[in-house]
Motif scaffolding. Structure first.
Motif, PDB file in Angstrom:
ATOM      1  N   VAL A   2       8.711   7.061   2.646  1.00 27.72           N
ATOM      2  CA  VAL A   2       7.581   7.927   2.271  1.00 27.72           C
ATOM      3  C   VAL A   2       6.324   7.058   2.218  1.00 27.72           C
ATOM      4  CG1 VAL A   2       6.627   9.483   0.531  1.00 27.72           C
ATOM      5  CG2 VAL A   2       9.090   9.500   1.014  1.00 27.72           C
ATOM      6  N   ASN A   3       5.577   7.083   3.320  1.00 30.17           N
ATOM      7  CA  ASN A   3       4.377   6.248   3.444  1.00 30.17           C
ATOM      8  C   ASN A   3       3.372   7.002   4.309  1.00 30.17           C
ATOM      9  OD1 ASN A   3       2.532   4.198   3.435  1.00 30.17           O
ATOM     10  ND2 ASN A   3       3.659   2.886   4.850  1.00 30.17           N
ATOM     11  N   LYS A  11       2.891  20.333   3.639  1.00 29.74           N
ATOM     12  CA  LYS A  11       4.350  20.259   3.628  1.00 29.74           C
ATOM     13  C   LYS A  11       4.787  19.019   4.396  1.00 29.74           C
ATOM     14  CE  LYS A  11       6.883  24.006   4.055  1.00 29.74           C
ATOM     15  NZ  LYS A  11       7.443  25.267   4.589  1.00 29.74           N
ATOM     16  N   ILE A  12       5.800  18.349   3.859  1.00 35.34           N
ATOM     17  CA  ILE A  12       6.279  17.094   4.422  1.00 35.34           C
ATOM     18  C   ILE A  12       7.775  17.187   4.659  1.00 35.34           C
ATOM     19  CG2 ILE A  12       6.566  14.627   3.958  1.00 35.34           C
ATOM     20  CD1 ILE A  12       4.059  14.893   2.145  1.00 35.34           C
ATOM     21  N   ASP A  13       8.219  16.719   5.819  1.00 37.30           N
ATOM     22  CA  ASP A  13       9.643  16.625   6.127  1.00 37.30           C
ATOM     23  C   ASP A  13      10.139  15.288   5.610  1.00 37.30           C
ATOM     24  OD1 ASP A  13      12.191  16.482   7.171  1.00 37.30           O
ATOM     25  OD2 ASP A  13      11.635  17.241   9.147  1.00 37.30           O
ATOM     26  N   PRO A  39      10.560   7.624   9.361  1.00 36.60           N
ATOM     27  CA  PRO A  39       9.924   7.906   8.075  1.00 36.60           C
ATOM     28  C   PRO A  39       9.626   9.391   7.893  1.00 36.60           C
ATOM     29  CG  PRO A  39       8.282   7.119   9.613  1.00 36.60           C
ATOM     30  CD  PRO A  39       9.610   7.032  10.321  1.00 36.60           C
ATOM     31  N   ALA A  40       9.176   9.754   6.691  1.00 35.46           N
ATOM     32  CA  ALA A  40       8.772  11.133   6.416  1.00 35.46           C
ATOM     33  C   ALA A  40       7.588  11.516   7.313  1.00 35.46           C
ATOM     34  CB  ALA A  40       8.381  11.278   4.947  1.00 35.46           C
ATOM     35  N   PRO A  50       0.817  -1.215   0.000  1.00 29.88           N
ATOM     36  CA  PRO A  50       0.000   0.000   0.000  1.00 29.88           C
ATOM     37  C   PRO A  50       0.853   1.268   0.000  1.00 29.88           C
ATOM     38  CG  PRO A  50      -0.821  -1.578   1.618  1.00 29.88           C
ATOM     39  CD  PRO A  50       0.518  -2.085   1.154  1.00 29.88           C
ATOM     40  N   ARG A  51       0.507   2.174  -0.906  1.00 33.82           N
ATOM     41  CA  ARG A  51       1.079   3.522  -0.935  1.00 33.82           C
ATOM     42  C   ARG A  51      -0.011   4.436  -1.478  1.00 33.82           C
ATOM     43  NH1 ARG A  51       4.535   1.718   1.661  1.00 33.82           N
ATOM     44  NH2 ARG A  51       6.776   2.061   1.605  1.00 33.82           N
ATOM     45  N   THR A  52      -0.416   5.408  -0.683  1.00 33.83           N
ATOM     46  CA  THR A  52      -1.511   6.282  -1.066  1.00 33.83           C
ATOM     47  C   THR A  52      -0.979   7.576  -1.661  1.00 33.83           C
ATOM     48  OG1 THR A  52      -2.839   5.352   0.716  1.00 33.83           O
ATOM     49  CG2 THR A  52      -3.632   7.393  -0.280  1.00 33.83           C
ATOM     50  N   TYR A  53      -0.962   7.663  -2.979  1.00 30.75           N
ATOM     51  CA  TYR A  53      -0.726   8.883  -3.751  1.00 30.75           C
ATOM     52  C   TYR A  53       0.723   9.364  -3.796  1.00 30.75           C
ATOM     53  CZ  TYR A  53      -5.768   9.383  -2.623  1.00 30.75           C
ATOM     54  OH  TYR A  53      -7.107   9.181  -2.409  1.00 30.75           O
ATOM     55  N   LEU A  54       1.594   8.901  -2.911  1.00 30.21           N
ATOM     56  CA  LEU A  54       2.965   9.423  -2.849  1.00 30.21           C
ATOM     57  C   LEU A  54       3.905   8.296  -2.453  1.00 30.21           C
ATOM     58  CD1 LEU A  54       4.502  12.198  -3.072  1.00 30.21           C
ATOM     59  CD2 LEU A  54       4.331  12.302  -0.578  1.00 30.21           C
ATOM     60  N   ALA A  55       5.082   8.240  -3.127  1.00 31.61           N
ATOM     61  CA  ALA A  55       6.030   7.172  -2.833  1.00 31.61           C
ATOM     62  C   ALA A  55       7.439   7.593  -3.226  1.00 31.61           C
ATOM     63  CB  ALA A  55       5.644   5.890  -3.567  1.00 31.61           C
ATOM     64  N   GLU A  56       8.408   6.854  -2.705  1.00 33.92           N
ATOM     65  CA  GLU A  56       9.806   7.014  -3.102  1.00 33.92           C
ATOM     66  C   GLU A  56      10.290   5.708  -3.709  1.00 33.92           C
ATOM     67  OE1 GLU A  56      14.284   8.039  -1.341  1.00 33.92           O
ATOM     68  OE2 GLU A  56      12.553   8.015   0.024  1.00 33.92           O
ATOM     69  N   LEU A  57      10.971   5.825  -4.847  1.00 35.30           N
ATOM     70  CA  LEU A  57      11.563   4.672  -5.512  1.00 35.30           C
ATOM     71  C   LEU A  57      13.074   4.818  -5.543  1.00 35.30           C
ATOM     72  CD1 LEU A  57       9.251   4.391  -8.671  1.00 35.30           C
ATOM     73  CD2 LEU A  57       8.906   3.342  -6.419  1.00 35.30           C
ATOM     74  N   ASN A  58      13.763   3.696  -5.581  1.00 32.01           N
ATOM     75  CA  ASN A  58      15.211   3.726  -5.797  1.00 32.01           C
ATOM     76  C   ASN A  58      15.465   4.263  -7.203  1.00 32.01           C
ATOM     77  OD1 ASN A  58      17.821   2.565  -6.870  1.00 32.01           O
ATOM     78  ND2 ASN A  58      17.963   1.874  -4.760  1.00 32.01           N
ATOM     79  N   PRO A  59      16.245   5.330  -7.367  1.00 33.43           N
ATOM     80  CA  PRO A  59      16.402   5.940  -8.692  1.00 33.43           C
ATOM     81  C   PRO A  59      17.146   5.070  -9.693  1.00 33.43           C
ATOM     82  CG  PRO A  59      17.851   6.996  -7.095  1.00 33.43           C
ATOM     83  CD  PRO A  59      16.965   6.079  -6.319  1.00 33.43           C
ATOM     84  N   SER A  60      17.878   4.067  -9.218  1.00 38.52           N
ATOM     85  CA  SER A  60      18.620   3.182 -10.122  1.00 38.52           C
ATOM     86  C   SER A  60      17.831   1.937 -10.489  1.00 38.52           C
ATOM     87  CB  SER A  60      19.947   2.769  -9.481  1.00 38.52           C
ATOM     88  OG  SER A  60      20.776   3.896  -9.265  1.00 38.52           O
ATOM     89  N   THR A  61      17.151   1.335  -9.495  1.00 39.73           N
ATOM     90  CA  THR A  61      16.484   0.058  -9.723  1.00 39.73           C
ATOM     91  C   THR A  61      14.961   0.189  -9.848  1.00 39.73           C
ATOM     92  OG1 THR A  61      16.158  -0.444  -7.372  1.00 39.73           O
ATOM     93  CG2 THR A  61      18.282  -1.052  -8.369  1.00 39.73           C
TER      94      THR A  61
END
Length: 207
Positions: free
Chosen positions: A107-108, A153-155, A160-161, A89-100
Motif C-alpha cells: 500500500v504505497n 476506491k482502491i484494489d 501493489p495496491a 515515504p508513505r502519503t496518508y495510507l499504509a499497511e503494517l504487519n498486524p503482529s510486529t
C-alpha cells in the motif's frame, strides 16, 4: 461498566480504535507520542484488560496523526496525515504487519491536492468484507494522478495496491461560503454483504 484496569496513560488525542485479531487487544491510533511514559508514535496495540502495550508490536515512527485504522482479513491498515513511516515515504495510507507493526510494501499510493485548503489526509476508510477493496475519504484531489476528489476506491488484492476505475464529482462542490470548510467527508461504511457503501459529510458552514 467502565473498566478499572484498562488505564493507559496516553499523552495526546486518540482518534481511532480497531479490534485486534485475538479478541484480547485493540489497535489505538491518534496524535500521541507516548503511552504510560513509553515513546509510542501515533499507533499502538494494547491489551484490553490491562491497557499495557502488547509485546512484539513495535511499529516504526509515524510522523503525523493516524486518523483511522482497520484490521481486516489478516491485514492492518492505517490512514491519516502522515507522510513518512520510519524514514520510508508513505502519503496518508499504509499497511503494517498486524503482529510486529513493521511497514509492509504493497500500500504505497500517491495522494495529492487539497479540496479547499487545509491539510491533506486520509480521514476515514473501510475495507470490503472479502478484503479486496478499500474505500478512502479525506482531503485530497488525486490518487496516483487520477482525479478522486475526497473519495476513491482502491484494489488492495493486487500487489501493489491499485486505484480502481470508479469516481464521483459529487464532492467537488463547496457547500457553503465559510473558509472554515476545508473538506467535508466524514465517514464511510461498506455493507456487510459488500453490495453498497454509505458515506457521510458535514454539510455547509455559514458562519
Amino acid at each position: 461498566e467502565i473498566s478499572t484496569t484498562f488505564t493507559p496513560d496516553v499523552n495526546d488525542v486518540v482518534r481511532t480504535l480497531a479490534p485486534g485479531p485475538d479478541g484480547t487487544s485493540v489497535y489505538v491510533g491518534g496524535k500521541f507520542g507516548s503511552i504510560s511514559g513509553v515513546p509510542t508514535f501515533k499507533i499502538a496495540r494494547l491489551n484490553v484488560t490491562t491497557g499495557a502495550k502488547v509485546a512484539g508490536f513495535n511499529p516504526p515512527v509515524v510522523n503525523a496523526a493516524v486518523m483511522d485504522a482497520r484490521y481486516a482479513s489478516g491485514r492492518l491498515f492505517i490512514g491519516g496525515l502522515f507522510t513518512d513511516i520510519g524514514g520510508t515515504p508513505r502519503t496518508y495510507l499504509a499497511e503494517l504487519n498486524p503482529s510486529t507493526g513493521a511497514l509492509k510494501p504493497d500500500v504505497n499510493l500517491a495522494f495529492a491536492g487539497l479540496v479547499w485548503g487545509g491539510v491533506g489526509q486520509v480521514y476515514k476508510f473501510d475495507v470490503s468484507p472479502n478484503g479486496n477493496t478499500m474505500v478512502v475519504l479525506g482531503n485530497f484531489r488525486t490518487i496516483d494522478g487520477q482525479t478522486r476528489v475526497q473519495v476513491g476506491k482502491i484494489d488492495i488484492s493486487t500487489s501493489p495496491a491499485t486505484v480502481i476505475n470508479w469516481a464521483t464529482s459529487k464532492y467537488d462542490i463547496k457547500c457553503g461560503s465559510s473558509n472554515n470548510t476545508k473538506f467535508d467527508v466524514r465517514d464511510v461504511d461498506i455493507a456487510p454483504d459488500g453490495s453498497y457503501l454509505a458515506r457521510s459529510a458535514s454539510g455547509a458552514h455559514t458562519a
